[in-house]
Design a protein around this motif. Structure first.
Motif, short mmCIF file in Angstrom:
data_model
loop_
_atom_site.label_atom_id
_atom_site.label_comp_id
_atom_site.label_asym_id
_atom_site.label_seq_id
_atom_site.Cartn_x
_atom_site.Cartn_y
_atom_site.Cartn_z
N ASN A 77 0.84 -1.21 0.00
CA ASN A 77 0.00 0.00 0.00
C ASN A 77 0.87 1.25 0.00
O ASN A 77 1.04 1.92 1.02
CB ASN A 77 -0.92 -0.01 1.22
CG ASN A 77 -1.93 1.13 1.17
OD1 ASN A 77 -2.19 1.68 0.11
ND2 ASN A 77 -2.47 1.49 2.31
N THR A 78 1.43 1.56 -1.16
CA THR A 78 2.25 2.76 -1.30
C THR A 78 2.24 3.21 -2.76
O THR A 78 1.78 2.47 -3.64
CB THR A 78 3.71 2.52 -0.84
OG1 THR A 78 4.42 3.76 -0.83
CG2 THR A 78 4.42 1.53 -1.74
N SER A 79 2.74 4.40 -3.00
CA SER A 79 2.82 4.93 -4.35
C SER A 79 4.26 4.84 -4.82
O SER A 79 5.17 4.52 -4.05
CB SER A 79 2.36 6.40 -4.36
OG SER A 79 3.22 7.18 -3.54
N SER A 80 4.50 5.15 -6.10
CA SER A 80 5.86 5.15 -6.61
C SER A 80 6.69 6.22 -5.89
O SER A 80 7.87 6.02 -5.62
CB SER A 80 5.86 5.39 -8.12
OG SER A 80 5.22 6.63 -8.43
N GLU A 81 6.03 7.34 -5.55
CA GLU A 81 6.73 8.39 -4.81
C GLU A 81 7.09 7.91 -3.41
O GLU A 81 8.20 8.16 -2.90
CB GLU A 81 5.88 9.66 -4.72
CG GLU A 81 5.65 10.38 -6.04
CD GLU A 81 4.56 9.71 -6.88
OE1 GLU A 81 3.86 8.81 -6.35
OE2 GLU A 81 4.42 10.08 -8.07
N GLY A 82 6.14 7.21 -2.78
CA GLY A 82 6.40 6.69 -1.44
C GLY A 82 7.51 5.66 -1.44
O GLY A 82 8.35 5.61 -0.54
N LYS A 236 -2.24 -24.13 -12.32
CA LYS A 236 -1.40 -23.86 -11.15
C LYS A 236 -0.63 -22.56 -11.33
O LYS A 236 -0.52 -21.75 -10.40
CB LYS A 236 -0.43 -25.03 -10.97
CG LYS A 236 0.40 -24.95 -9.69
CD LYS A 236 1.42 -26.09 -9.64
CE LYS A 236 0.75 -27.44 -9.67
NZ LYS A 236 1.73 -28.56 -9.58
N LYS A 237 -0.12 -22.31 -12.55
CA LYS A 237 0.66 -21.11 -12.80
C LYS A 237 -0.20 -19.86 -12.85
O LYS A 237 0.26 -18.76 -12.55
CB LYS A 237 1.45 -21.25 -14.10
CG LYS A 237 2.51 -22.33 -14.06
CD LYS A 237 3.53 -22.05 -12.97
CE LYS A 237 4.58 -23.13 -12.88
NZ LYS A 237 5.52 -22.91 -11.77
N GLU A 238 -1.46 -20.02 -13.25
CA GLU A 238 -2.35 -18.87 -13.36
C GLU A 238 -3.10 -18.58 -12.07
O GLU A 238 -3.83 -17.61 -11.97
CB GLU A 238 -3.34 -19.09 -14.50
CG GLU A 238 -2.69 -19.04 -15.88
CD GLU A 238 -3.68 -19.22 -17.01
OE1 GLU A 238 -4.77 -19.80 -16.75
OE2 GLU A 238 -3.38 -18.82 -18.15
N GLU A 239 -2.90 -19.44 -11.07
CA GLU A 239 -3.57 -19.23 -9.78
C GLU A 239 -3.05 -17.95 -9.13
O GLU A 239 -1.84 -17.71 -9.05
CB GLU A 239 -3.28 -20.42 -8.87
CG GLU A 239 -4.01 -20.36 -7.54
CD GLU A 239 -3.72 -21.58 -6.69
OE1 GLU A 239 -4.03 -21.55 -5.48
OE2 GLU A 239 -3.17 -22.56 -7.23
N LYS A 240 -3.96 -17.12 -8.67
CA LYS A 240 -3.58 -15.85 -8.06
C LYS A 240 -2.98 -16.09 -6.67
O LYS A 240 -3.37 -17.03 -5.97
CB LYS A 240 -4.80 -14.94 -7.93
CG LYS A 240 -5.35 -14.47 -9.27
CD LYS A 240 -6.51 -13.52 -9.07
CE LYS A 240 -7.03 -13.01 -10.41
NZ LYS A 240 -8.18 -12.08 -10.24
N PRO A 241 -2.02 -15.26 -6.27
CA PRO A 241 -1.44 -15.39 -4.92
C PRO A 241 -2.54 -15.27 -3.86
O PRO A 241 -3.47 -14.48 -4.00
CB PRO A 241 -0.47 -14.20 -4.85
CG PRO A 241 -0.15 -13.87 -6.27
CD PRO A 241 -1.39 -14.17 -7.05
N LYS A 242 -2.40 -16.06 -2.80
CA LYS A 242 -3.42 -16.06 -1.74
C LYS A 242 -3.33 -14.85 -0.84
O LYS A 242 -4.31 -14.49 -0.18
CB LYS A 242 -3.30 -17.35 -0.91
CG LYS A 242 -3.53 -18.63 -1.71
CD LYS A 242 -3.39 -19.85 -0.82
CE LYS A 242 -3.68 -21.13 -1.59
NZ LYS A 242 -2.76 -21.34 -2.73
N ASN A 243 -2.17 -14.23 -0.76
CA ASN A 243 -2.01 -13.07 0.11
C ASN A 243 -0.84 -12.23 -0.38
O ASN A 243 -0.13 -12.61 -1.32
CB ASN A 243 -1.80 -13.50 1.57
CG ASN A 243 -0.71 -14.54 1.71
OD1 ASN A 243 0.42 -14.34 1.26
ND2 ASN A 243 -1.05 -15.69 2.29
N LEU A 244 -0.65 -11.08 0.27
CA LEU A 244 0.41 -10.17 -0.14
C LEU A 244 1.79 -10.79 0.03
O LEU A 244 2.67 -10.61 -0.82
CB LEU A 244 0.32 -8.87 0.69
CG LEU A 244 1.29 -7.75 0.31
CD1 LEU A 244 0.95 -7.19 -1.06
CD2 LEU A 244 1.25 -6.63 1.36
#
Length: 276
Positions: A77-82, A236-244
């Protein structure tokens, strides 16, 4: 304590370490590092050395941190500037000079010459240990080759169940009997690891017999079954990550292997569609 207790560990864990050791360009064993800590001797000579002190570490830390290459992953949760502000803060804290391009060096694997075969045998240090372990590694090719990397992963997907069924369930070589694809910077491999009360030579013959069996298994596989395996790998490769945290590990892996393929999972998912 960890280095002292290494010889008492499970054989399959020890052989995993030695497998990494023989492929690494620069590495020291626990025994060698313990000698340096204890001042017993130098790995470069037989003369005794002073025992390392906190002051020695402090001097070394100042020296090693005076010039460095800082590679940062900022994800969340940040911006490129952050993110840039965080990077600037890190550089300000260390106040180190940058390394020249020629001074940057990443991990590299040692690649065996084509057609070569080597066996390295070590005794299990713990005399009360009833198990042996073997790692059987097949170097395949350059890990930067995407189509080949996808083909190796598809091979591992297909071989997963037969490895378990044949080596562990039917032949009962041991509780730990695995086969999987692995890669490091510069080389890609398919590797077996088995921990067993049987002798390593016997287990090696069973692995080689399994490879012959697997060759026939692949040749007789129907197109329908092959497509099922390919679809399973793509899913399996297209499975989205479960968390950050899981997504961050994927990004850091892309940095660590020096390929910087941040969409690697999607690239690998697409590649098996054309693998054959």
């Amino acid at each position: 304590m960890h280095w002292n207790n290494f010889p008492l560990g499970d054989p399959y864990r020890q052989i995993g370490y030695w497998h990494s050791y023989v492929q690494a360009q620069t590495v020291w064993t626990q025994k060698e590092k313990l000698k340096e800590l204890d001042g017993e001797s130098s790995i470069f000579s037989s003369r005794s050395l002073p025992v390392l002190t906190a002051a020695d570490v402090e001097v070394y830390a100042k020296e090693v941190l005076s010039r460095m290459f800082i590679e940062t992953l900022i994800h969340g949760n940040t911006s490129s500037e952050g993110a840039q502000e965080i990077q600037d803060m890190v550089e300000k804290v260390f106040q180190s000079r940058a390394l020249a391009e020629g001074e940057k060096s990443g991990p590299r694997a040692l690649v065996l010459p084509p057609g070569s075969a080597h066996v390295w045998a070590l005794d299990v240090p713990n005399k009360s240990e009833v198990n042996n372990a073997i790692t059987y590694s097949l170097q395949i090719g350059d890990s930067s080759n995407r189509p080949l990397r996808a083909a190796v992963q598809l091979f591992a997907q297909i071989a997963h169940e037969p490895v378990f069924n044949q080596l562990r369930t039917k032949e009962q070589l041991g509780y730990i009997a695995q086969g999987y694809a692995t890669h490091s910077v510069g080389i890609m491999s398919y590797r077996f690891i088995v921990q067993s009360e049987r002798t390593p030579i016997y287990v090696e013959t069973r692995i080689e017999a399994f490879l012959e069996y697997l060759k026939g298994y692949l040749e007789e596989m129907s197109e329908e079954e092959f497509e099922k395996h390919r679809a399973a790998l793509i899913a399996k490769k297209e499975e989205k990550p479960k968390n950050l945290g899981e997504e961050t590990r994927q990004f850091w892996t892309a940095i660590g292997d020096r390929f910087y393929e941040f969409a690697k999972s999607k690239l690998r998912a697409r590649a098996p569609r054309s693998a054959s």
